[in-house]
Scaffold this motif. Structure first.
Motif, mmCIF file in Angstrom:
data_model
loop_
_atom_site.group_PDB
_atom_site.id
_atom_site.type_symbol
_atom_site.label_atom_id
_atom_site.label_comp_id
_atom_site.label_asym_id
_atom_site.label_seq_id
_atom_site.Cartn_x
_atom_site.Cartn_y
_atom_site.Cartn_z
ATOM 1 N N HIS A 249 -1.279 71.839 26.716
ATOM 2 C CA HIS A 249 -2.366 71.904 25.738
ATOM 3 C C HIS A 249 -3.364 70.767 25.949
ATOM 4 O O HIS A 249 -4.578 70.952 25.799
ATOM 5 C CB HIS A 249 -1.813 71.854 24.319
ATOM 6 N N LEU A 250 -2.870 69.596 26.268
ATOM 7 C CA LEU A 250 -3.749 68.452 26.554
ATOM 8 C C LEU A 250 -4.692 68.796 27.700
ATOM 9 O O LEU A 250 -5.910 68.578 27.604
ATOM 10 C CB LEU A 250 -2.900 67.234 26.911
ATOM 11 N N GLU A 251 -4.144 69.325 28.780
ATOM 12 C CA GLU A 251 -4.966 69.655 29.942
ATOM 13 C C GLU A 251 -5.986 70.745 29.615
ATOM 14 O O GLU A 251 -7.140 70.682 30.059
ATOM 15 C CB GLU A 251 -4.062 70.074 31.099
ATOM 16 N N GLU A 252 -5.571 71.730 28.822
ATOM 17 C CA GLU A 252 -6.501 72.780 28.401
ATOM 18 C C GLU A 252 -7.637 72.199 27.560
ATOM 19 O O GLU A 252 -8.810 72.544 27.760
ATOM 20 C CB GLU A 252 -5.761 73.845 27.596
ATOM 21 N N ASN A 253 -7.286 71.343 26.620
ATOM 22 C CA ASN A 253 -8.312 70.752 25.760
ATOM 23 C C ASN A 253 -9.331 69.956 26.560
ATOM 24 O O ASN A 253 -10.549 70.072 26.350
ATOM 25 C CB ASN A 253 -7.659 69.860 24.707
ATOM 26 N N LEU A 254 -8.852 69.125 27.470
ATOM 27 C CA LEU A 254 -9.769 68.268 28.223
ATOM 28 C C LEU A 254 -10.659 69.069 29.169
ATOM 29 O O LEU A 254 -11.766 68.646 29.487
ATOM 30 C CB LEU A 254 -8.969 67.211 28.993
ATOM 31 N N ALA A 255 -10.196 70.250 29.577
ATOM 32 C CA ALA A 255 -11.016 71.107 30.435
ATOM 33 C C ALA A 255 -12.244 71.627 29.703
ATOM 34 O O ALA A 255 -13.206 72.077 30.333
ATOM 35 C CB ALA A 255 -10.180 72.269 30.961
ATOM 36 N N ALA A 256 -12.248 71.541 28.377
ATOM 37 C CA ALA A 256 -13.401 71.997 27.595
ATOM 38 C C ALA A 256 -14.665 71.209 27.929
ATOM 39 O O ALA A 256 -15.777 71.704 27.717
ATOM 40 C CB ALA A 256 -13.093 71.885 26.103
ATOM 41 N N ALA A 257 -14.498 70.001 28.443
ATOM 42 C CA ALA A 257 -15.666 69.195 28.796
ATOM 43 C C ALA A 257 -16.503 69.851 29.889
ATOM 44 O O ALA A 257 -17.689 69.548 30.035
ATOM 45 C CB ALA A 257 -15.221 67.804 29.247
#
Length: 278
Positions: A249-257
């Motif tokens: 989930h962390l990696e998915e969230n940061l990909a939003a950038a």
């Protein structure tokens, strides 16, 4: 998206998409090991703003972050919050922003985080039982002593922010805000006009909405990524701090950038708040 870097207080540069540590379990055992791994992965992925608070485990969350990340890489900012204390009430906590309590919580945070100065310290809630000038005056004294770099507020109204700015320089505001929860739009407008960082908590709470899911499917993204990308586009002072206890989930969230929302998508998402209010 505008600049990926925001300077809190005009000089403290951080990447706009941060990480909220509240959801990291800190009790001994396998869950704690996962928490340490999540915090370290955030650091590896270039997160430079991590949010915690005295209330999160009554200092245990601060200790967890120090165990995971100390010695800190250059440029990493761990912001913490003070002003909530334990109580015998059903909630188990209460507002307590008496100057001696604030000072004590800051001293404990310095020790737990293993730092000599907290670059950004936020008042978790304004205590209605203590004059605002006393609460902020205590934080200003700590700032004068060099133990605090910049002062922020959490969950404040437009009026409270205006009053606070007459007492101290406010570097940040951390209010509940998301695509479908824009109650604090007037506060955000003030922050944008003054260059104050706005850290929305619960930034993806609305991510399950049908229209957000539809846009996400069109972009081959997750609803959470769409919600975070919208926040980054909505205002240049917004610094989302999504929290999670899972690396994926962390990696998915940061990909939003890196997610691009075209004008048509933005228009559809902007109008969601109108539908929610109707």
């Amino acid at each position: 998206m505008t600049s990926a870097i925001f300077r809190i207080g005009g000089d403290l540069g951080v990447r706009r998409l941060g990480f909220g540590a509240m959801r990291l379990p800190s009790e001994p055992g396998p869950a704690r090991e996962v928490s340490l791994a999540v915090a370290r992965r955030a650091d590896e992925l270039g997160v430079t703003l991590i949010d915690t608070a005295h209330m999160y485990g009554w200092g245990a969350n601060e200790e967890l972050l120090a165990e995971a990340l100390y010695p800190y890489v250059d440029g990493l900012v761990i912001t913490t919050k003070v002003g909530i204390a334990r109580s015998a009430t059903a909630a188990g906590r209460k507002h307590d922003a008496r100057p001696d309590v604030l000072r004590g919580q800051v001293e404990h945070a310095l020790r737990r985080l293993r730092v000599e100065r907290i670059e950004l310290l936020q008042l978790h809630r304004i205590d209605p039982k203590v004059p605002l000038a006393e609460q902020l005056g205590a934080l200003r004294e700590l700032q004068t002593e060099g133990k605090v770099g910049r002062i922020g507020l959490s969950e404040v109204s437009f009026t409270e922010l205006d009053q606070a700015r007459k007492i101290v320089d406010v570097a940040s505001v951390q209010n509940r805000y998301s695509l479908l929860d824009r109650e604090h739009e007037p506060v955000l407008a003030t922050c944008e006009a003054a260059g104050i960082a706005f850290l929305p908590w619960r930034p993806v709470a609305s991510a399950a909405a049908a229209e957000i899911a539809t846009v996400a499917a069109e972009l081959d993204a997750t609803p959470a990524q769409v919600s975070l990308a919208w926040l980054l586009h909505h205002s240049p002072v917004i610094l989302p701090i999504p929290g999670t206890g899972r690396i994926d989930h962390l990696e998915e969230n940061l990909a939003a950038a890196h997610l691009h929302l075209d004008p048509a998508h933005l228009d559809r998402l902007d109008r969601l708040a109108e539908y929610e209010a109707s």
